[in-house]
Scaffold this motif. Structure first.
Motif, PDB file in Angstrom:
ATOM      1  N   SER A  99      51.563  46.612  44.422  1.00 57.79           N
ATOM      2  CA  SER A  99      51.753  45.359  45.167  1.00 57.79           C
ATOM      3  C   SER A  99      50.506  44.995  45.967  1.00 57.79           C
ATOM      4  CB  SER A  99      52.956  45.467  46.101  1.00 57.79           C
ATOM      5  OG  SER A  99      52.700  46.409  47.121  1.00 57.79           O
ATOM      6  N   MET A 100      49.579  45.934  46.086  1.00 52.52           N
ATOM      7  CA  MET A 100      48.348  45.675  46.828  1.00 52.52           C
ATOM      8  C   MET A 100      47.194  45.302  45.912  1.00 52.52           C
ATOM      9  SD  MET A 100      48.577  48.638  49.639  1.00 52.52           S
ATOM     10  CE  MET A 100      49.318  48.222  51.191  1.00 52.52           C
ATOM     11  N   LEU A 101      47.472  45.127  44.629  1.00 51.98           N
ATOM     12  CA  LEU A 101      46.462  44.717  43.657  1.00 51.98           C
ATOM     13  C   LEU A 101      46.300  43.203  43.725  1.00 51.98           C
ATOM     14  CD1 LEU A 101      44.634  45.314  41.173  1.00 51.98           C
ATOM     15  CD2 LEU A 101      46.678  45.020  39.769  1.00 51.98           C
ATOM     16  N   SER A 102      45.057  42.761  43.804  1.00 52.42           N
ATOM     17  CA  SER A 102      44.801  41.322  43.806  1.00 52.42           C
ATOM     18  C   SER A 102      43.527  41.042  43.013  1.00 52.42           C
ATOM     19  CB  SER A 102      44.673  40.783  45.238  1.00 52.42           C
ATOM     20  OG  SER A 102      43.575  41.367  45.897  1.00 52.42           O
ATOM     21  N   TRP A 103      43.401  39.793  42.623  1.00 50.25           N
ATOM     22  CA  TRP A 103      42.262  39.354  41.814  1.00 50.25           C
ATOM     23  C   TRP A 103      41.618  38.159  42.486  1.00 50.25           C
ATOM     24  CZ3 TRP A 103      41.222  42.477  37.785  1.00 50.25           C
ATOM     25  CH2 TRP A 103      42.260  43.277  37.311  1.00 50.25           C
ATOM     26  N   GLU A 104      40.321  38.174  42.564  1.00 49.68           N
ATOM     27  CA  GLU A 104      39.551  37.019  43.039  1.00 49.68           C
ATOM     28  C   GLU A 104      38.842  36.448  41.816  1.00 49.68           C
ATOM     29  OE1 GLU A 104      35.594  36.615  45.648  1.00 49.68           O
ATOM     30  OE2 GLU A 104      37.246  37.654  46.642  1.00 49.68           O
ATOM     31  N   GLU A 105      39.153  35.210  41.481  1.00 46.83           N
ATOM     32  CA  GLU A 105      38.598  34.570  40.284  1.00 46.83           C
ATOM     33  C   GLU A 105      37.876  33.292  40.691  1.00 46.83           C
ATOM     34  OE1 GLU A 105      42.357  36.017  37.515  1.00 46.83           O
ATOM     35  OE2 GLU A 105      42.233  33.931  38.156  1.00 46.83           O
ATOM     36  N   VAL A 106      36.572  33.242  40.392  1.00 49.30           N
ATOM     37  CA  VAL A 106      35.764  32.085  40.769  1.00 49.30           C
ATOM     38  C   VAL A 106      34.973  31.613  39.554  1.00 49.30           C
ATOM     39  CG1 VAL A 106      33.909  31.275  42.268  1.00 49.30           C
ATOM     40  CG2 VAL A 106      35.531  32.962  43.124  1.00 49.30           C
ATOM     41  N   SER A 107      35.036  30.318  39.291  1.00 47.15           N
ATOM     42  CA  SER A 107      34.243  29.756  38.188  1.00 47.15           C
ATOM     43  C   SER A 107      33.017  29.052  38.749  1.00 47.15           C
ATOM     44  CB  SER A 107      35.083  28.778  37.367  1.00 47.15           C
ATOM     45  OG  SER A 107      35.464  27.668  38.142  1.00 47.15           O
ATOM     46  N   SER A 108      31.984  28.995  37.924  1.00 47.08           N
ATOM     47  CA  SER A 108      30.763  28.297  38.314  1.00 47.08           C
ATOM     48  C   SER A 108      30.144  27.673  37.076  1.00 47.08           C
ATOM     49  CB  SER A 108      29.777  29.260  38.985  1.00 47.08           C
ATOM     50  OG  SER A 108      29.425  30.294  38.092  1.00 47.08           O
ATOM     51  N   GLY A 109      29.291  26.724  37.302  1.00 45.79           N
ATOM     52  CA  GLY A 109      28.621  26.065  36.190  1.00 45.79           C
ATOM     53  C   GLY A 109      29.290  24.767  35.797  1.00 45.79           C
ATOM     54  N   PRO A 110      28.707  24.080  34.826  1.00 48.34           N
ATOM     55  CA  PRO A 110      29.268  22.802  34.382  1.00 48.34           C
ATOM     56  C   PRO A 110      30.579  23.024  33.632  1.00 48.34           C
ATOM     57  CG  PRO A 110      27.405  23.416  33.007  1.00 48.34           C
ATOM     58  CD  PRO A 110      27.473  24.419  34.115  1.00 48.34           C
ATOM     59  N   PRO A 111      31.457  22.018  33.638  1.00 41.40           N
ATOM     60  CA  PRO A 111      32.767  22.159  33.005  1.00 41.40           C
ATOM     61  C   PRO A 111      32.713  22.595  31.530  1.00 41.40           C
ATOM     62  CG  PRO A 111      32.695  20.153  34.299  1.00 41.40           C
ATOM     63  CD  PRO A 111      31.299  20.713  34.290  1.00 41.40           C
ATOM     64  N   HIS A 112      31.683  22.210  30.820  1.00 46.55           N
ATOM     65  CA  HIS A 112      31.597  22.555  29.397  1.00 46.55           C
ATOM     66  C   HIS A 112      31.034  23.959  29.164  1.00 46.55           C
ATOM     67  CE1 HIS A 112      27.562  21.091  30.278  1.00 46.55           C
ATOM     68  NE2 HIS A 112      27.150  21.824  29.271  1.00 46.55           N
ATOM     69  N   ALA A 113      30.574  24.615  30.233  1.00 52.79           N
ATOM     70  CA  ALA A 113      29.992  25.958  30.089  1.00 52.79           C
ATOM     71  C   ALA A 113      30.299  26.813  31.321  1.00 52.79           C
ATOM     72  CB  ALA A 113      28.492  25.851  29.883  1.00 52.79           C
ATOM     73  N   LEU A 114      31.583  26.896  31.663  1.00 50.73           N
ATOM     74  CA  LEU A 114      31.971  27.668  32.841  1.00 50.73           C
ATOM     75  C   LEU A 114      31.662  29.145  32.665  1.00 50.73           C
ATOM     76  CD1 LEU A 114      35.469  26.248  33.871  1.00 50.73           C
ATOM     77  CD2 LEU A 114      33.294  25.971  35.057  1.00 50.73           C
ATOM     78  N   MET A 115      31.298  29.759  33.764  1.00 51.50           N
ATOM     79  CA  MET A 115      31.142  31.212  33.833  1.00 51.50           C
ATOM     80  C   MET A 115      32.107  31.692  34.902  1.00 51.50           C
ATOM     81  SD  MET A 115      28.987  32.137  31.544  1.00 51.50           S
ATOM     82  CE  MET A 115      28.605  33.818  31.978  1.00 51.50           C
ATOM     83  N   TRP A 116      32.704  32.846  34.663  1.00 53.14           N
ATOM     84  CA  TRP A 116      33.713  33.383  35.569  1.00 53.14           C
ATOM     85  C   TRP A 116      33.247  34.668  36.220  1.00 53.14           C
ATOM     86  CZ3 TRP A 116      38.098  30.894  36.890  1.00 53.14           C
ATOM     87  CH2 TRP A 116      38.444  29.795  36.106  1.00 53.14           C
TER      88      TRP A 116
END
Length: 77
Positions: A22-39
């Motif tokens: 229950s203490m597991l969490s994920w931080e997910e952030v995208s960057s870059g232009p919409p056609h070439a997102l990087m995570w």
């Protein structure tokens, strides 16, 4: 790509008990232009980073972050 490492991490945390799952969490952030997102995905346990990864697909980054977390926990992958 299957969710092999994410599932293994969840199973491991449930198996060791102590409410770690229950203490597991994920931080997910995208960057870059919409056609070439990087995570960038960070796997956290009790708020502490245990693994992080950067990839063009969110699931690939999440899988690698989970793999790193398993290694840090001493679980063979």
């Amino acid at each position: 790509m299957s969710a092999r490492y994410v599932m293994s991490l969840n199973n491991y945390l449930q198996g060791v008990g102590g409410n770690l799952a229950s203490m597991l969490s994920w931080e997910e952030v995208s960057s870059g232009p919409p056609h070439a997102l990087m995570w960038t995905v960070v796997c956290k346990i009790r708020g502490e980073p245990y693994g992080s990864a950067y990839a063009s697909r969110k699931m690939a980054a999440k899988e690698e972050a989970a793999r790193q977390a398993l290694l840090r926990l001493g679980v063979p992958v």
